[in-house]
Scaffold this motif. Structure first.
Motif, short mmCIF file in Angstrom:
data_model
loop_
_atom_site.label_atom_id
_atom_site.label_comp_id
_atom_site.label_asym_id
_atom_site.label_seq_id
_atom_site.Cartn_x
_atom_site.Cartn_y
_atom_site.Cartn_z
N CYS A 41 0.76 -0.73 0.05
CA CYS A 41 0.27 0.21 -0.02
C CYS A 41 0.68 1.37 -0.02
CB CYS A 41 -0.68 -0.06 1.04
SG CYS A 41 -0.03 0.04 3.10
N ALA B 167 -5.46 0.47 1.10
CA ALA B 167 -5.10 -0.31 0.63
C ALA B 167 -4.53 0.53 -1.04
CB ALA B 167 -6.87 -1.75 -0.31
N SER C 265 -2.93 4.98 -1.71
CA SER C 265 -3.22 5.15 -0.55
C SER C 265 -3.14 6.52 0.45
CB SER C 265 -2.56 3.91 -0.29
OG SER C 265 -2.32 3.69 0.75
N GLU D 84 -10.07 -3.20 3.97
CA GLU D 84 -7.96 -2.41 3.15
C GLU D 84 -7.92 -3.88 3.07
OE1 GLU D 84 -8.15 0.00 1.95
OE2 GLU D 84 -10.26 0.95 3.49
N LYS E 159 -9.32 -5.33 0.82
CA LYS E 159 -9.88 -4.95 -0.81
C LYS E 159 -8.65 -5.11 -1.62
CE LYS E 159 -11.96 -0.75 0.80
NZ LYS E 159 -11.79 0.78 0.99
N SER E 160 -7.73 -5.03 -0.43
CA SER E 160 -6.21 -5.21 -1.39
C SER E 160 -5.95 -6.55 -2.14
CB SER E 160 -5.13 -4.52 -0.65
OG SER E 160 -4.32 -6.47 0.15
N ARG F 95 -8.21 -7.03 -5.56
CA ARG F 95 -7.23 -6.45 -6.06
C ARG F 95 -6.71 -6.96 -7.35
NH1 ARG F 95 -7.09 -1.13 -4.13
NH2 ARG F 95 -9.29 -0.73 -3.91
N ARG F 96 -5.86 -8.23 -6.08
CA ARG F 96 -4.74 -9.44 -6.39
C ARG F 96 -5.62 -10.27 -6.88
NH1 ARG F 96 -0.07 -8.05 -2.53
NH2 ARG F 96 -1.99 -5.87 -2.82
#
Ligand SMILES: Nc1ncnc2c1ncn2[C@@H]1O[C@H](COP(=O)(O)OP(=O)(O)OP(=O)(O)O)[C@@H](O)[C@H]1O
Ligand SMILES: [Mg+2]
Lengths: 258, 276
Positions: free
Chosen positions: B58, B224, B228, B267, B270-271, B274-275
């Motif tokens: 982040c 994230a 950020s 967060e 979320k991260s 996204r991956r």
């Protein structure tokens, strides 16, 4: 297989080859004009070794090698570190360096004789041109591949530019240079010998050239063997030196999986 | 154990009245077109221990590098002790996430570097380095090269190296993540003890929320990435001195943990989304 058996096998092979060769010569299969008898070569080597005049030749070749190595490495490190740090200078000089490095060094020997005479320095110069480029490329690479985190750390700890050179760049380059120590000394020997061979009045290369001039195959072979021993002894010394100089690096034996 | 030695500090660690040591104003950091962090505001008071947590990637290390002057913000300013950061700072201590010891120097030579660059004489340098190596539990390892030390030992040498010159601000990037749980507790307590002796502004990055609460005066949560920012900042009003293992059993610690995790969790999820 244990060490003793290996040694015995090696010794057996040597006896077989030399013995066969000697027998071939005695029986008349082998022409001594091209392949002189091992015993004659051995006698020639012994007669050189007991002759005090012979050591003059050895010491001259050794001096040329050492001078060529020291001057070549010194210049190579200085230029390598400089160009490693200054990208723009490196880009500008790049074609010139590549061009110079592309010249086969042997053709330079007559020019050096012309410039520096038949003595020591024309041989040293030839050795320098060989050693310089190896050290130069290694030093440049070493400086460029300094770990950026280590560099940042040193700066934060308060290192000035001169401190960075001394404590970060030079040691980083040194490990690369030392790892090429053996190759570059080998090249220094080659430079010295070729120089002597092509024109001189003393040295091991001169001995061989002289024997060749007299169609003395015994002398040529004896010279070759002496040269091989000369390089082996230097190699042995370097082994010890290398272990002393880069003790901060893990060696293969004690290296562990990270 | 350390209770007897250290006087209890007025709690909480005087956030209102102390002057700000590090201030980050509207800082945006980007790599090419990738905006890692956007519009970050953070201040750290003198003597305050700030812990930053956030999902991986982040931009935590990026923020620390901006404070150290290793990276330049695309916009916004960072200042230390009132002076804007321009170029690499050298009155701070930075414990890098990666191995940062000079591999060609022994432990003691590494530790004394900061003093040497400041021109301290060799006998005093040796003495102080010896005592710092002893403080981080590495007596007898003075003449080992980094490759002859374990990962945890290297981290401890790095800590001594970063702290020996008494920096105004201490930056730590996941200092204990490579250590096993017992060594980690030991070193966390050690860090608290050292910090309690001489209070400095500390910015510590961690991905371990328990560690952040146990050590910090305040825990800041980063969103994230990309873009950020700081989404929330929680004061930790647990009294000091603390023992890292014991404090985790305190009911107030658990309340804090629940609150902060509720905020961090979204967060982290979320991260991950996204991956994939
Ligand atoms: N030199 C760089 N060039 C391009 N992108 C970078 C660079 N350095 C970092 N980034 C990107 O910036 C983002 C933030 O990186 P940073 O190292 O600050 O993350 P972090 O929060 O410290 O992560 P971690 O917890 O895994 O250490 C990441 O998405 C990373 O890919
Ligand atoms: Mg990081």
């Amino acid at each position: 297989m244990n060490v003793v058996t290996e040694r015995i096998i090696q010794l057996g092979m040597l006896v077989f080859i030399l013995g066969g060769w000697q027998l071939g010569v005695t029986a008349g299969f082998i022409d001594v004009f091209f392949f002189p008898a091992p015993l004659d070569i051995f006698n020639q080597i012994v007669s050189w070794i007991v002759d005090p005049g012979f050591y003059k030749h050895v010491s001259i070749t050794l001096t040329e090698t050492v001078l060529g190595y020291i001057i070549g490495t010194g210049l190579g490190v200085a230029a390598g570190v400089w160009l490693g740090l200054s990208r723009s200078a490196a880009r500008i000089l790049d074609p010139f360096i590549k061009g110079l490095n592309a010249i086969p060094r042997v053709v330079l020997a007559p020019i050096f004789v012309l410039w520096l005479g038949l003595g020591l320095w024309s041989k040293v110069a030839l050795a320098v041109t060989l050693v310089f480029f190896i050290t130069f490329f290694n030093a440049m690479q070493g400086v460029r591949e300094v770990n950026p985190v280590v560099l940042a750390n040193a700066k934060i700890l308060g290192a000035k530019r001169s401190d960075l050179l001394r404590h970060v760049y030079f040691p980083a380059a040194a490990s690369w240079i030392l790892s090429s120590l053996r190759t570059s000394v080998g090249f220094a020997v080659v430079g010295a010998i070729i120089g002597e061979y092509l024109g001189s009045s003393a040295g091991l290369g001169y001995l061989i050239a002289q024997a060749e001039g007299n169609f003395d195959a015994v002398g040529v072979f004896a010279g070759i063997i002496i040269l091989a021993m000369f390089v082996l002894i230097i190699d042995r010394i370097l082994d010890v030196l290398e272990g002393r100089l880069i003790k901060w690096r893990p060696n293969a034996a004690e290296e562990r999986a990270a | 154990m350390s209770l007897a030695v250290v006087n209890p500090m007025p709690a909480p660690a005087g956030q209102q009245n102390a002057k700000s040591m590090v201030s980050i104003d509207a800082v945006t950091m980007s790599f090419g077109s990738y905006v890692a962090v956007q519009d970050v505001n953070l201040t750290v008071a003198d003597g305050e221990f700030l812990a930053i947590v956030g999902p991986t990637g982040c931009g935590k290390s990026t923020i620390l590098n901006a404070i150290a002057g290793l990276l330049k913000p695309a916009s916004g300013t960072v200042s230390i002790d009132g002076t804007p950061v321009k170029g690499v700072q050298n009155d701070i201590g930075y414990l890098f996430q990666q191995d940062a010891l000079l591999p060609w120097k022994t432990s003691i030579e590494n530790v004394e570097l900061g003093l040497m660059f400041r021109g301290v004489g060799s006998t005093e340098r040796r003495e102080r380095s010896m005592s710092w190596l002893a403080k981080v539990g590495l007596k007898g390892f003075e003449h080992r090269y980094p490759h002859q030390l374990s990962g945890g030992q290297r981290k401890r040498v790095q800590m001594a190296q970063a702290l020996i010159a008494g920096p105004k601000v201490i930056l730590m990037d996941e200092p204990f993540s490579a250590l096993d749980i017992h060594t980690r507790h030991l070193m966390q307590n050690e860090l608290l003890r050292l910090w309690q002796e001489e209070r400095r502004a500390v910015v510590m990055i961690t991905h371990d929320l328990e560690e952040a609460i146990a050590l910090g005066d305040r825990v800041a949560i980063l969103a994230a990435g990309p873009r950020s920012r700081v989404i929330e900042s929680f004061p930790v009003d647990l009294e000091r001195p603390r023992d890292v293992a014991e404090i985790k059993l305190d009911p107030r610690f658990m309340d804090l943990y629940r609150n902060i995790w509720a905020s961090l969790r979204g967060e982290v999820e979320k991260s991950y989304e996204r991956r994939d």
